[in-house]
Write a protein that holds these residues in place. Structure first.
Motif, PDB file in Angstrom:
ATOM      1  N   ILE A  14     -89.925   9.961   1.261  1.00 21.67           N
ATOM      2  CA  ILE A  14     -89.190   9.139   2.100  1.00 21.67           C
ATOM      3  C   ILE A  14     -89.487   7.773   2.269  1.00 21.67           C
ATOM      4  O   ILE A  14     -90.667   7.386   2.393  1.00 21.67           O
ATOM      5  CB  ILE A  14     -89.205   9.822   3.549  1.00 21.67           C
ATOM      6  N   HIS A  56     -86.626   5.782   6.145  1.00 20.77           N
ATOM      7  CA  HIS A  56     -85.781   6.186   7.207  1.00 20.77           C
ATOM      8  C   HIS A  56     -85.764   5.886   8.592  1.00 20.77           C
ATOM      9  O   HIS A  56     -86.826   5.684   9.140  1.00 20.77           O
ATOM     10  CB  HIS A  56     -86.170   8.081   7.087  1.00 20.77           C
ATOM     11  N   SER A  95     -80.716   6.020   7.361  1.00 24.03           N
ATOM     12  CA  SER A  95     -81.649   5.763   6.347  1.00 24.03           C
ATOM     13  C   SER A  95     -81.401   4.259   6.167  1.00 24.03           C
ATOM     14  O   SER A  95     -80.598   3.755   6.034  1.00 24.03           O
ATOM     15  CB  SER A  95     -81.500   6.334   5.190  1.00 24.03           C
ATOM     16  N   SER A  98     -83.767   3.973   0.946  1.00 22.62           N
ATOM     17  CA  SER A  98     -84.169   5.056   1.188  1.00 22.62           C
ATOM     18  C   SER A  98     -83.671   6.245   0.496  1.00 22.62           C
ATOM     19  O   SER A  98     -82.733   6.150  -0.479  1.00 22.62           O
ATOM     20  CB  SER A  98     -83.720   5.343   2.715  1.00 22.62           C
ATOM     21  N   ALA A 155     -83.785   9.307   1.759  1.00 26.75           N
ATOM     22  CA  ALA A 155     -83.974  10.507   2.590  1.00 26.75           C
ATOM     23  C   ALA A 155     -82.377  10.325   3.489  1.00 26.75           C
ATOM     24  O   ALA A 155     -81.725   9.257   3.620  1.00 26.75           O
ATOM     25  CB  ALA A 155     -84.827  10.261   3.766  1.00 26.75           C
TER      26      ALA A 155
END
Length: 171
Positions: free
Chosen positions: A3, A6, A165, A169, A171
């Motif tokens: 990730i 986020h 996000s 990102s 994620a």
């Protein structure tokens, strides 16, 4: 993959991101939490605890002075450690971390201060972006934790944590 960037707006969204991770963890998972004071490490652990089913009457507090809190009552025990006040690696020998690995999930605040995490672990970095906004990055070290990070990223991307996000990102 993991990730990158986020974003969460407020402590509730930070907890929600951690609850999404809690649905995926297994006994033996180790999570290192990194971030400056006030970044939301303890709020993150609160979300982990609630996501694991630790009852609301069990208060989640930073173990800054006790070094280790054990939170029970959920589907897995959660061991919450804080290394902020540890002055030397020798002090860690008396805490008994070796006995905890594999006994539920362990979350270690300030894990970047000492090398105590097992080889396979997840690192979660929390950064202050604004008054209530945080950026969350996560990376798995080892095969199990890489799979965990990727599954968590997919969970967050699917809206399980209800936040957005940032640029770059995954994620």
């Amino acid at each position: 993959m993991g990730i990158t960037g986020h974003r969460t707006s407020g402590p509730e969204e930070t907890e929600a991101a951690a609850r999404a991770l809690a649905r995926l963890v297994e006994a033996g998972d180790a999570i290192g939490l990194v971030g400056e004071l006030g970044a939301g490490k303890t709020r993150f652990v609160t979300g982990l605890a609630r996501g694991l089913g630790v009852p609301d009457h069990v208060r989640v507090t930073s173990p800054t002075f006790t070094i280790l809190n054990q939170l029970r009552g959920g589907r897995l025990p959660l061991h919450h450690a804080d290394l902020y006040r540890i002055a030397s690696a020798a002090e860690l020998d008396h805490i008994g971390f070796d006995e905890l690995w594999g006994q539920g999930v362990i979350a270690v605040e300030w894990s970047d201060r000492f090398s105590i995490l097992p080889p396979d672990h997840l690192i979660v970095r929390l950064s202050i972006v604004g008054d209530d906004e945080r950026a969350l990055d996560a990376e798995g070290q080892g095969a199990r934790s890489r799979r965990l990070a990727d599954a968590w990223a997919a969970s967050l991307a699917g809206g399980a944590a209800g936040s957005r996000s940032g640029p770059g990102s995954r994620a």
